[in-house]
Design an enzyme around this catalytic site. Structure first.
Site, PDB file in Angstrom:
ATOM      1  N   ASP A 126     -76.294   3.391  86.924  1.00 65.12           N
ATOM      2  CA  ASP A 126     -76.531   4.715  87.686  1.00 65.12           C
ATOM      3  C   ASP A 126     -77.704   5.278  87.013  1.00 65.12           C
ATOM      4  O   ASP A 126     -77.888   5.142  86.015  1.00 65.12           O
ATOM      5  CB  ASP A 126     -75.352   6.001  87.744  1.00 65.12           C
ATOM      6  CG  ASP A 126     -74.537   6.166  86.575  1.00 65.12           C
ATOM      7  OD1 ASP A 126     -75.222   5.851  85.965  1.00 65.12           O
ATOM      8  OD2 ASP A 126     -73.822   6.038  86.681  1.00 65.12           O
TER       9      ASP A 126
ATOM     10  N   ASN B  65     -62.604  13.265  86.833  1.00 68.19           N
ATOM     11  CA  ASN B  65     -62.470  13.971  87.681  1.00 68.19           C
ATOM     12  C   ASN B  65     -62.241  11.947  89.126  1.00 68.19           C
ATOM     13  O   ASN B  65     -62.160  11.498  90.299  1.00 68.19           O
ATOM     14  CB  ASN B  65     -63.020  14.325  89.271  1.00 68.19           C
ATOM     15  CG  ASN B  65     -64.771  13.595  89.157  1.00 68.19           C
ATOM     16  OD1 ASN B  65     -64.807  12.340  88.482  1.00 68.19           O
ATOM     17  ND2 ASN B  65     -65.450  13.859  90.037  1.00 68.19           N
TER      18      ASN B  65
ATOM     19  N   HIS C  61     -64.246   9.406  88.614  1.00 68.92           N
ATOM     20  CA  HIS C  61     -65.401   8.697  89.022  1.00 68.92           C
ATOM     21  C   HIS C  61     -66.077   7.443  88.132  1.00 68.92           C
ATOM     22  O   HIS C  61     -65.768   7.417  87.078  1.00 68.92           O
ATOM     23  CB  HIS C  61     -66.344   9.371  89.456  1.00 68.92           C
ATOM     24  CG  HIS C  61     -67.315  10.164  88.096  1.00 68.92           C
ATOM     25  ND1 HIS C  61     -67.235  11.466  87.885  1.00 68.92           N
ATOM     26  CD2 HIS C  61     -67.635   9.864  87.075  1.00 68.92           C
ATOM     27  CE1 HIS C  61     -68.495  11.448  87.071  1.00 68.92           C
ATOM     28  NE2 HIS C  61     -68.487  10.739  86.679  1.00 68.92           N
TER      29      HIS C  61
ATOM     30  N   GLU D   4     -68.674   9.241  93.387  1.00 69.13           N
ATOM     31  CA  GLU D   4     -67.459  10.883  93.207  1.00 69.13           C
ATOM     32  C   GLU D   4     -66.234  10.239  93.712  1.00 69.13           C
ATOM     33  O   GLU D   4     -66.355   9.364  94.758  1.00 69.13           O
ATOM     34  CB  GLU D   4     -68.079  12.233  94.072  1.00 69.13           C
ATOM     35  CG  GLU D   4     -69.420  11.970  92.744  1.00 69.13           C
ATOM     36  CD  GLU D   4     -69.113  12.585  90.859  1.00 69.13           C
ATOM     37  OE1 GLU D   4     -67.717  12.427  90.986  1.00 69.13           O
ATOM     38  OE2 GLU D   4     -69.833  13.702  91.067  1.00 69.13           O
TER      39      GLU D   4
HETATM   40  C1  GLP Z   1     -70.684  10.229  84.058  1.00 70.70           C
HETATM   41  C2  GLP Z   1     -71.743   8.859  84.617  1.00 70.70           C
HETATM   42  C3  GLP Z   1     -70.917   7.296  84.232  1.00 70.70           C
HETATM   43  C4  GLP Z   1     -69.900   7.929  83.429  1.00 70.70           C
HETATM   44  C5  GLP Z   1     -68.612   9.287  83.324  1.00 70.70           C
HETATM   45  C6  GLP Z   1     -67.960   9.213  82.551  1.00 70.70           C
HETATM   46  O1  GLP Z   1     -71.298  11.058  84.699  1.00 70.70           O
HETATM   47  N1  GLP Z   1     -72.344   8.890  85.210  1.00 70.70           N
HETATM   48  O2  GLP Z   1     -71.532   6.424  84.293  1.00 70.70           O
HETATM   49  O3  GLP Z   1     -68.564   6.607  82.838  1.00 70.70           O
HETATM   50  O4  GLP Z   1     -69.629   9.856  83.542  1.00 70.70           O
HETATM   51  O5  GLP Z   1     -68.768  10.263  80.855  1.00 70.70           O
HETATM   52  P1  GLP Z   1     -68.397  10.218  79.817  1.00 70.70           P
HETATM   53  O6  GLP Z   1     -68.714   9.222  79.530  1.00 70.70           O
HETATM   54  O7  GLP Z   1     -69.628  10.696  78.679  1.00 70.70           O
HETATM   55  O8  GLP Z   1     -67.121  11.232  79.439  1.00 70.70           O
END
Ligand code: GLP
Length: 258
Positions: free
Chosen positions: A66, A135, A137, A142
């Protein structure tokens, strides 16, 4: 879904790295790379194996999941810069084979279609690394994302923008409102999905993803439909699972057989 319960973030990194390495040993691999803090210990372990054990990414291709819309690739907080800083620049993966969606494309809709097609043209992703949002995702899909969605433009939820404000000097307003993300259908086509989750803040989402219903409300739950999904957890992220004992037994048997 295979659940691997680990004692620490380092063990999560080793277990996830084992899965990436196992595929890489079979020949040129297409890797799906995630950004965010979750895969940090996995990348640290892969970098260590590259430096100390000769694990080479020379023949690999990589696609990131992404990107923020509106950020040029060289912006320090773009996922394109982040994946280079946190992983790719420390291994021998050729930059020409690192693919990231262009967040600054003039036509984001066309860029999403191009990116999705590029993954297919490369033969699809062999191992897709994933983190999990609090959440539920995955990527930037989302809650209420279509379970068969393709790479597309999405609106970030305020919860995600707040969670990611830490990368933008704690100013949620600085976090872009739109993004490009591989869709849940795109991610579902990977030949193996490896999701890593760490910490208490992920415990509810992990439970919903693993033991809840398949639902667009918890996008990660789409992995229940994946033919080869592995979820690697530290004790805090696993804390709310109800079948922990079963996962432990299955893991012990699996470790014994391998
Ligand atoms: C982010 C990214 C995801 C990631 C997730 C968790 O916003 N778009 O690819 O896996 O949220 O983030 P983190 O690993 O920093 O907790």
């Amino acid at each position: 879904m295979q659940i691997i319960l680990c004692d620490s973030a380092e063990e999560v990194g080793r277990r996830a790295a084992d899965l990436v390495e196992a595929r890489m040993r079979q020949g040129p691999a297409v890797l799906g790379l995630a950004t965010g803090s979750s895969p940090a210990s996995t990348y640290a372990e892969l970098i260590r194996r590259h430096r100390e054990e000769g694990l080479s990414f020379r023949d690999a291709t990589a696609f990131t999941l992404d990107e923020y819309a509106g950020l040029p690739a060289d912006h320090p907080q773009s996922y394109s810069s982040t994946i280079r800083r946190e992983f790719v620049d420390s291994v021998d993966l050729p930059l020409a084979r690192l693919h990231t969606p262009r967040g600054d494309a003039g036509d984001l809709v066309a860029e999403a279609v191009r990116y999705d097609a590029a993954i297919v043209d490369a033969g699809g992703v062999d191992v897709q690394l994933l983190g999990l949002g609090a959440n539920g995702h995955i990527g930037f899909n989302e809650p209420t994302s279509s379970l068969r969605s393709r790479t597309r433009v999405k609106t970030l939820s305020s919860a995600t923008r707040q969670a990611n404000a830490r990368f933008f000097e704690d100013d949620g307003e600085e976090v872009p409102k739109l993004c490009l993300t591989q869709g849940l259908g795109t991610i579902g086509e990977s030949r193996q999905a490896v999701l890593v989750a760490l910490g208490t803040t992920k415990a509810s989402a992990v439970r919903a993803m693993v033991e809840g219903p398949v639902s667009a409300f918890c996008p990660g739950s789409v992995l229940q439909l994946h033919p080869k999904a592995v979820v690697v957890l530290d004790p805090e992220a696993a804390a709310r699972l109800t079948l922990l004992e079963y996962y432990r037994e299955a893991q012990a048997l699996d470790d014994e057989l391998s």
